[in-house]
Each structure stands twice: as C-alpha cells, then as structure tokens.
Design an enzyme around this catalytic site. Structure first.
Site, short mmCIF file in Angstrom:
data_model
loop_
_atom_site.label_atom_id
_atom_site.label_comp_id
_atom_site.label_asym_id
_atom_site.label_seq_id
_atom_site.Cartn_x
_atom_site.Cartn_y
_atom_site.Cartn_z
N TYR A 135 0.90 -1.33 -0.03
CA TYR A 135 -0.15 -0.08 -0.15
C TYR A 135 0.85 1.29 0.10
CZ TYR A 135 -4.09 -2.87 1.48
OH TYR A 135 -4.86 -4.04 1.50
N LYS A 185 4.63 -14.83 1.03
CA LYS A 185 4.32 -15.66 -0.17
C LYS A 185 5.63 -15.57 -0.94
CE LYS A 185 1.41 -17.56 -2.82
NZ LYS A 185 0.94 -18.99 -2.53
N ASP A 218 -1.87 -17.95 1.75
CA ASP A 218 -2.98 -18.75 1.36
C ASP A 218 -3.03 -20.01 2.43
OD1 ASP A 218 -0.53 -19.50 0.44
OD2 ASP A 218 -1.33 -20.11 -1.60
N ASP A 242 -4.43 -6.98 6.16
CA ASP A 242 -5.36 -6.53 6.07
C ASP A 242 -6.46 -7.64 5.80
OD1 ASP A 242 -7.69 -4.89 5.27
OD2 ASP A 242 -6.80 -3.93 3.57
N ASP A 246 -9.47 -9.54 8.62
CA ASP A 246 -10.93 -9.62 8.32
C ASP A 246 -11.39 -11.10 8.42
OD1 ASP A 246 -10.93 -6.95 7.43
OD2 ASP A 246 -12.43 -7.33 6.15
MG MG Z 1 -9.82 -4.12 5.84
#
Ligand code: MG
Ligand code: NAI
Length: 350
Positions: A135, A185, A218, A242, A246
């Site tokens: 980001y 990853k 993953d 992020d 969630d």
């Molecule tokens: Mg989020």
C-alpha cells in the site's frame, strides 16, 4: 490531577453511538480504579467537511499531538462525501503523519459469543504493517483507455519497515504464548517476501524464547479457519494483514466485536484506537450497533497507556456480559447499543 488526556473523534454514523458508549464505560471503570480521565471531543467528520470544506483543520495533527491517545469511532458517509476524501484526509493522515506503524487486531472469541466456527479457543493477535509494503502507493498508469494501457503498482519493503514490525511481533509473542507466525508468499514473490523471511530469521536469533514459523498467506488463511486455536501472534505485511484480520474479525463473531489499535511502539506520537467496523449507515441512529468493538478498543488504549487495572476492569465486565449471552451476534446485534452498554456499566459498578 488528570492522569490521561484522550482525544475523541466520534466521526460518522454509528461511530458517534459506539464512542459515546465506550467513553461512558471508560469513565465508570476509571472511577472504580481511581484514574482521572479527561476527554476532548473533535467533530471531524463528513458533516464537518460539508460545513468547513475540510475533514480536519490544517493544524489538526498538531492539536492531536498534545494528547496521550486518540479514540476514534468511524469515518465515512458515502452519500455526503466520497470515501477517498473522508478516508485519506482524516484517518490515513493521522496514521501516516504520526507514523503509527503497527496495526494491531486481537481476534478472541469471547465465551458466550457465537462465531461461525466450531472451534472455541480462538485467541489470535494479528499485527499488520501499517505504512509501506503493497500500500505504499508507488506506481502509475499510462496509455489510459487504450488497448496498450499499463498499470503498475509496486510494493515497497524497507529493512527499517520490515524489521520494526517483525520486532514488534516478537515482543508481543513474548508477552503471550511465545509463538510467532510470520506471513509471506515467498514461493511466488521472490524479492520482497524472501527478504521478509530473511529478516524474520535474523531477528529470531535475538528471541530464542519465541517459536517462529513462516507461513504462506494462502496456507495461513486456511489455517485460521480450520485450526485457529494453533495460532498465537500473526505478523504480516500491509495487504496480507488487511485480509487476514478480516478473517479474524469474522471468526471472533463479526465486526461488532473486532477492536483495533494503530500503534507507535516507540511512543513519539499518540496512538489511535478504533473499532474495525465503519460508520454502518444502514443501522445508524437505530440503537442496534454493538458497542463492544469500540469498548474493547478503549481497553487496548488503556493497556497501551499502562493502566492495566482499568483495562482489565473493562474487559472483565465485557466478558461477563458476553458470557450471559447479551453481547449479541456478529452484526445486527439483537440487544441494542443502550442495553449492552447498561449491562456492562452494571457489571463495573456491581
Ligand atoms: Mg480491511
Ligand atoms: P461497515 O463496517 O460500516 O458495515 C458493514 C456491515 O456490518 C453493515 O451491515 C453494518 O450494519 C454491520 N456493522 C458494522 N458495525 C457493526 C456493529 N458495531 N454492530 C452491528 N453491526 C455492525 O462497512 P461499510 O458499510 O462498508 O462502510 C460504511 C462507511 O464506513 C463507508 O464510508 C466506509 O468507507 C467507512 N469505513 C470506515 C472505517 C473506519 O473508519 N476505520 C472502516 C470501514 C469502513
């Protein structure tokens, strides 16, 4: 004498309702623990933008610097102000200008709360890098709208940034069950993620008491659902953290329970504490928002500020209310903001 000076930014929608609840509970617990709290509320929100043309005044950051911490509700009301403005000009400015590089989200399934999984012992601490990585905003688009169009988005990982977030992960693991899951990853992303793994290995020599394992993102996403009880502290880059947090919010019963902190571990700036959820325009003003995510964010704030007794008084009260089945379900809590807040206040003064 005032012990702690807190800046409160209720923001928009249910942000206003849940921060009011969180502060009411904070004051009651502070009285029980002999801690003297002082709050200043700032009206910075989408309405403020419509009135003044800015989400916060030009000297807003300097104003906040005088406080011990910031308690924030939620920012955003897309029908009034587009999300890119409201998010960037307030929330992201605070995170960036104060260099709040650790985004911390505890995912604990409280007894009495029904999550979507069969597992009951869920207690994961997700730590997300909050300033760089995927980001960082480096990139661009050329030949817009043509068949030759190209979009490039470059991740930026610095040794400074990676080392400090991993170090924070090791420190947190040391205070908990001493297990650190480092997320990459590195099979597919051969530069940044292999670098992240290298730094993890280098730092692990300084923390021989912490058991560190590297997972591909993953694989750990699946593990959080299949075997969440095997995870303690999870540390990940901006994007991976992020997404994983969630999943964490979902498995702890939903957004009504998910608290978070944006922390400057070095203590140069006030850290900011906020529920994971947004302003929820669909339920705003209806007294149905679950205030537990906001109250638990205030708990994290007092813990961070070293007021352990105050934090524990509040978290114990929340746990007892949830154990009685009053905390409600994930979203669309059945008991209501007022009722849940009153039950928690009752537990504190009992
Ligand atoms: Mg989020
Ligand atoms: P949201 O988190 O506001 O709502 C998603 C769903 O969860 C809604 O159905 C809502 O009713 C429910 N929900 C959320 N919190 C709840 C609670 N405490 N109790 C019960 N149910 C709850 O996400 P949405 O709708 O995508 O975004 C609304 C606005 O909030 C947007 O402007 C968005 O940009 C902003 N937002 C702000 C955040 C922040 O300030 N950190 C984080 C996420 C969204």
């Amino acid at each position: 004498m005032v012990d702690l000076k807190i800046a409160i930014i209720p923001g928009d929608g249910i942000g206003v309702e849940v921060t009011a609840a969180a502060w009411e509970v904070s004051l009651a617990a502070a009285a029980a623990c002999d801690v003297n709290l002082a709050a200043t509320a700032f009206p910075w929100s989408c309405d403020h933008y419509l009135e003044t043309g800015a989400m916060m005044p030009a000297d807003g950051i300097e104003t906040l610097r005088d406080f011990d911490a910031i308690l924030l509700g939620a920012i955003g009301w897309p029908a009034k102000v587009t999300d890119d403005i409201s998010l960037h000009e307030l929330l992201l400015r605070i995170r960036k200008e104060f260099d709040l590089y650790a985004n911390v989200r505890p995912h604990k399934l409280l007894p009495g709360v029904t999550g979507p999984l069969r597992a009951e012992n869920i207690d994961i601490l997700c730590i997300r890098e909050n300033t760089e990585g995927e980001y960082s905003g480096a990139g661009g688009r050329v030949h817009r709208g043509t068949a030759e169009e190209i979009a490039v988005e470059t991740s930026v990982f610095t040794r400074h940034g990676v080392e400090r977030i991993l170090r924070y992960g090791f420190e947190m693991a040391r205070k908990r069950r001493k297990q650190l899951a480092s997320v990459t990853k590195s099979n597919a992303q051969r530069h940044s993620m292999v670098f992240w793994d290298d730094v993890t290995r280098q730092l692990s020599a300084e923390y021989p008491d912490v058991e560190v394992r590297s997972y591909h993102v993953d694989a750990i996403a699946a593990r959080m659902i299949m075997f969440p009880e095997t995870l303690d502290v999870v540390v990940a880059s901006n994007l991976f953290g992020d997404i994983l947090s969630d999943i964490g919010a979902a498995i702890q019963g939903g957004l009504g329970f998910a608290a978070s902190a944006n922390i400057d571990p070095i203590g140069r700036s006030p850290s900011m504490f906020e529920p994971v959820h947004g302003s929820a325009p669909d339920i705003a003003g209806k007294d149905v928002a679950n205030p537990i995510a906001a109250i638990s964010s205030a708990v994290m704030m007092f813990e961070h500020l070293g007021h352990t007794e105050l934090a524990t008084t509040m978290s114990d009260a929340v746990a007892r209310v949830c154990a009685r089945g009053i905390g409600g379900r994930s979203s669309g809590s059945s008991c209501g903001t007022r009722r849940i807040t009153d039950e928690i206040l009752l537990e504190i003064t009992r």
